[in-house]
Design an enzyme around this catalytic site. Structure first.
Site, PDB file in Angstrom:
ATOM      1  N   ASN A 116       0.756  -1.148  -0.036  1.00 21.00           N
ATOM      2  CA  ASN A 116      -0.073  -0.142  -0.095  1.00 21.00           C
ATOM      3  C   ASN A 116       0.902   1.209   0.045  1.00 21.00           C
ATOM      4  O   ASN A 116       1.772   1.308   0.598  1.00 21.00           O
ATOM      5  CB  ASN A 116      -1.011   0.040   0.985  1.00 21.00           C
ATOM      6  CG  ASN A 116      -0.607  -0.198   2.677  1.00 21.00           C
ATOM      7  OD1 ASN A 116       0.448  -1.056   2.673  1.00 21.00           O
ATOM      8  ND2 ASN A 116      -1.041   0.786   3.479  1.00 21.00           N
ATOM      9  N   GLU A 142       0.184   5.024   0.568  1.00 24.41           N
ATOM     10  CA  GLU A 142      -0.888   6.429   1.118  1.00 24.41           C
ATOM     11  C   GLU A 142      -0.531   7.660   0.424  1.00 24.41           C
ATOM     12  O   GLU A 142       0.773   7.967   0.168  1.00 24.41           O
ATOM     13  CB  GLU A 142      -0.869   6.372   2.582  1.00 24.41           C
ATOM     14  CG  GLU A 142      -1.408   4.816   3.090  1.00 24.41           C
ATOM     15  CD  GLU A 142      -1.734   4.912   4.461  1.00 24.41           C
ATOM     16  OE1 GLU A 142      -2.388   4.049   5.133  1.00 24.41           O
ATOM     17  OE2 GLU A 142      -1.227   5.917   5.192  1.00 24.41           O
ATOM     18  N   CYS A 176      -4.081   0.502  -2.441  1.00 26.91           N
ATOM     19  CA  CYS A 176      -3.668  -0.706  -1.783  1.00 26.91           C
ATOM     20  C   CYS A 176      -2.896  -1.541  -2.448  1.00 26.91           C
ATOM     21  O   CYS A 176      -2.873  -1.528  -3.667  1.00 26.91           O
ATOM     22  CB  CYS A 176      -5.148  -1.406  -1.452  1.00 26.91           C
ATOM     23  SG  CYS A 176      -6.399  -0.633  -0.987  1.00 26.91           S
ATOM     24  N   GLU A 218      -3.012  -5.026  -3.199  1.00 31.67           N
ATOM     25  CA  GLU A 218      -3.371  -5.875  -4.041  1.00 31.67           C
ATOM     26  C   GLU A 218      -3.528  -5.119  -5.336  1.00 31.67           C
ATOM     27  O   GLU A 218      -2.879  -5.673  -6.349  1.00 31.67           O
ATOM     28  CB  GLU A 218      -4.761  -6.104  -3.745  1.00 31.67           C
ATOM     29  CG  GLU A 218      -4.960  -7.068  -2.389  1.00 31.67           C
ATOM     30  CD  GLU A 218      -5.120  -6.152  -1.153  1.00 31.67           C
ATOM     31  OE1 GLU A 218      -5.783  -6.494  -0.107  1.00 31.67           O
ATOM     32  OE2 GLU A 218      -4.609  -4.984  -1.114  1.00 31.67           O
ATOM     33  N   CYS A 259      -9.982  -5.213   0.348  1.00 34.60           N
ATOM     34  CA  CYS A 259     -11.183  -4.403   0.409  1.00 34.60           C
ATOM     35  C   CYS A 259     -11.956  -4.546  -0.888  1.00 34.60           C
ATOM     36  O   CYS A 259     -11.782  -5.362  -1.739  1.00 34.60           O
ATOM     37  CB  CYS A 259     -10.570  -2.958   0.391  1.00 34.60           C
ATOM     38  SG  CYS A 259      -9.809  -1.994  -0.957  1.00 34.60           S
ATOM     39  N   CYS A 272     -10.178  -3.630  -4.153  1.00 36.08           N
ATOM     40  CA  CYS A 272      -9.382  -4.629  -4.457  1.00 36.08           C
ATOM     41  C   CYS A 272     -10.069  -5.829  -4.978  1.00 36.08           C
ATOM     42  O   CYS A 272      -9.681  -6.702  -6.007  1.00 36.08           O
ATOM     43  CB  CYS A 272      -8.497  -5.005  -3.379  1.00 36.08           C
ATOM     44  SG  CYS A 272      -7.129  -3.519  -3.135  1.00 36.08           S
TER      45      CYS A 272
END
Length: 160
Positions: free
Chosen positions: A62, A64, A73, A75, A112, A115
């Site tokens: 990830n 940010e 993210c 993934e 999530c 993803c």
């Protein structure tokens, strides 16, 4: 009206040591990727490792950004990396590991919604399921055979 019940099947491993050698290697790569995540706002690090049919392992973590939701993210970083660099390859499996600097993450952390949608897109594109393994920083590991096990009423281009 009909009442329809849906069930999912998954494997639950007590820890990473119970995985077969290939899955354990993939998860260890996800853990290494997690340790390089850039998560100064959430302090929640996630790493992902993707196994391609050419035996390449593609990593993501990830990333940010102060301008939420500009980050990505792990993934999606990994899956887009695979798509950009190996567009003709099939994704066989993805391993995901998550940790927090605030507390120990011992429960498996699945992808999530965004993803899950991205993984669904690649399953549809390649017409083949992607095995998904996920865990926290230690403890149990979940394995599902395909994204539909996590997102049974998924959306893909067949609806357009």
């Amino acid at each position: 009206m009909q009442k329809i019940q849906s069930k999912i099947e998954y494997l639950l491993f007590e820890n990473i040591d119970e995985l077969d050698a290939n899955a354990r290697n993939l998860m260890n790569e996800a853990i290494k990727a997690r340790e390089k995540a850039y998560a100064p706002y959430s302090n929640f690090n996630v790493g992902a490792a993707i196994l391609l049919d050419n035996n390449e392992i593609v990593l993501g973590n990830n990333q940010e950004n102060a301008a939420f939701p500009s980050g990505l993210c792990a993934e999606r970083v990994a899956i887009y990396n695979a798509g950009a660099n190996y567009p003709e390859c099939t994704i066989l499996a993805i391993a995901i590991s998550a940790s927090s600097s605030k507390h120990k993450v011992t429960n498996p952390v699945g992808p999530c919604g965004a993803c899950r949608q991205s993984i669904a897109e690649y399953e549809h594109k390649q017409k083949q399921a992607i095995e998904i393994y996920f865990m926290g920083e230690e403890g149990k590991v979940v394995k599902v055979n395909a994204l539909k096990d996590l997102l049974p009423f998924g959306f893909d281009s067949s609806f357009l």
